[in-house]
Write a protein that holds these residues in place. Structure first.
Motif, PDB file in Angstrom:
ATOM      1  N   MET A  80       0.852  -1.191   0.000  1.00  0.00           N
ATOM      2  CA  MET A  80       0.000   0.000   0.000  1.00  0.00           C
ATOM      3  C   MET A  80       0.889   1.243   0.000  1.00  0.00           C
ATOM      4  O   MET A  80       1.913   1.279   0.680  1.00  0.00           O
ATOM      5  N   TYR A 109      -2.972   0.292  -4.042  1.00  0.00           N
ATOM      6  CA  TYR A 109      -2.776  -1.035  -3.454  1.00  0.00           C
ATOM      7  C   TYR A 109      -2.313  -2.017  -4.528  1.00  0.00           C
ATOM      8  O   TYR A 109      -2.792  -1.972  -5.679  1.00  0.00           O
ATOM      9  N   ASN A 136      -9.591  -1.166   2.497  1.00  0.00           N
ATOM     10  CA  ASN A 136      -9.530  -1.463   1.061  1.00  0.00           C
ATOM     11  C   ASN A 136     -10.528  -2.529   0.609  1.00  0.00           C
ATOM     12  O   ASN A 136     -10.603  -2.827  -0.572  1.00  0.00           O
ATOM     13  N   ARG A 162     -11.950  -5.247  -3.869  1.00  0.00           N
ATOM     14  CA  ARG A 162     -10.833  -4.642  -3.152  1.00  0.00           C
ATOM     15  C   ARG A 162     -10.313  -3.459  -3.954  1.00  0.00           C
ATOM     16  O   ARG A 162     -10.313  -3.470  -5.190  1.00  0.00           O
ATOM     17  N   VAL A 163      -9.884  -2.440  -3.235  1.00  0.00           N
ATOM     18  CA  VAL A 163      -9.494  -1.171  -3.856  1.00  0.00           C
ATOM     19  C   VAL A 163      -8.101  -1.293  -4.465  1.00  0.00           C
ATOM     20  O   VAL A 163      -7.167  -1.806  -3.836  1.00  0.00           O
ATOM     21  N   SER A 215      -7.430   4.834  -4.793  1.00  0.00           N
ATOM     22  CA  SER A 215      -8.444   5.741  -4.252  1.00  0.00           C
ATOM     23  C   SER A 215      -7.893   7.164  -4.276  1.00  0.00           C
ATOM     24  O   SER A 215      -6.896   7.450  -3.608  1.00  0.00           O
ATOM     25  N   THR A 266     -12.429   6.065  -7.363  1.00  0.00           N
ATOM     26  CA  THR A 266     -12.070   4.801  -6.728  1.00  0.00           C
ATOM     27  C   THR A 266     -12.090   3.689  -7.774  1.00  0.00           C
ATOM     28  O   THR A 266     -13.106   3.473  -8.438  1.00  0.00           O
ATOM     29  N   THR A 315     -11.657  -0.351  -8.270  1.00  0.00           N
ATOM     30  CA  THR A 315     -11.689  -1.624  -7.545  1.00  0.00           C
ATOM     31  C   THR A 315     -11.558  -2.787  -8.526  1.00  0.00           C
ATOM     32  O   THR A 315     -11.745  -2.625  -9.737  1.00  0.00           O
TER      33      THR A 315
END
Length: 299
Positions: free
Chosen positions: A122, A163, A189, A200-201, A204, A248, A250
């Motif tokens: 991250m 991430y 996340n 899951r991110v 962002s 965002t 994902t």
């Protein structure tokens, strides 16, 4: 005798006038002086509570003068004219790496081997910029000084998080399927995509903000000690503010209308906003709060 008394009185008055002039020069800013300003409210609150006998009175803190935390100062070109500037320039990033189980491995390790692991990463970053410059003219006699002038200011801020996952998502038909799981969680996340699937991110982005303004100001200050003044100012001017979209991205496993399962990335953005106005400082956020009481140190 009368002449002697008159002469002594004249000398005394002259010495007093000279001393007063000398005192004013010590108290007031001079050419090539520098100055910095801070918020006076914590000090006024402290002394007010001290006089009132407040047992829980906290020591005053050295606070920024403006809401956007700029360092505010002046340079005196002459005793009656100064250049003003506010400055904030901030950049930063932080990284976090965590070891998690390799979920593609289906066999247990044989002693003394350790379980297979992969890295989750991250990274977060931010930018904060606040700049203003202007000119100030002064007018007054003795320790009470008035001032007026104009300045231009800009501000900008942004931040984001990214991430990376050691376990790649797979569909359910894979030999060792990998789905979204708290094992890959960094705290915030794990979410859902617009279709309700666990997601899951990947990235962002917070809304970036930009502002620019031009203002005139007028104020006054009183030198309570040599080169130390307490005062404040009001301003009026125009400002433009713009706020960007949040974004965002994902990744998730989903099924389309044809019944096919796949791993996909989806990016969702919010709306943007902007505004323009001409008003007093109370509605002009580029330069900070209106009517703030400040302490200014000259040196």
């Amino acid at each position: 005798m009368k002449k002697t008394v008159f002469l002594a009185a004249a000398l005394l008055m002259g010495a007093s006038a000279f001393a007063q002039e000398k005192e004013e020069k010590v108290y007031l800013p001079e050419a090539e002086d520098w100055a910095i300003g801070i918020d006076a409210t914590p000090f006024l609150s402290y002394f007010g509570n001290f006089i009132g006998g407040n047992d829980g009175n906290a020591a005053p803190s050295w606070n920024y003068l403006t809401n956007n935390q700029t360092i505010t100062g002046k340079y005196f070109k002459t005793e009656e004219m100064a250049y003003r500037a506010s400055f904030r320039l901030g950049f930063g990033s932080m990284g976090d790496t965590r070891m998690v189980s390799d979920r593609t491995v289906t066999t247990a390790p044989d002693f003394p081997e350790l379980p297979s692991e992969v890295e989750n990463k991250m990274k977060s970053s931010f930018t904060n910029i606040g700049l203003a410059g202007g000119i100030e003219y002064r007018k007054g006699k003795g320790r009470l000084q008035g001032f007026y002038g104009a300045e231009l200011g800009i501000s900008y801020s942004s931040s984001k998080e990214t991430y990376e996952y050691g376990n790649a998502l797979t569909v359910s038909t894979a030999s060792a399927p990998v789905f979204v799981d708290a094992a890959d969680d960094f705290g915030s996340n794990i979410t859902t995509d617009p279709y309700g699937n666990a997601a899951r991110v990947l990235e962002s982005k917070n809304a970036s903000s930009f502002g620019i303004g031009l203002r005139g100001f007028i104020g006054a200050e009183y030198f309570i000690l040599p080169k130390l003044a307490i005062g404040g100012e009001f301003g009026w001017g125009l400002v433009f503010n713009s706020t960007g979209a949040t974004s965002t991205t994902t990744e998730s496993v989903g099924v389309n209308s044809g019944g096919n399962e796949s791993v996909e990335e989806i990016t969702v953005e919010s709306g943007k906003s902007n505004g323009f106005g001409i008003d007093t400082d109370s509605n002009n956020s580029v330069f900070g709060p209106a009517g703030s009481i400040r302490l200014t140190f000259h040196f």
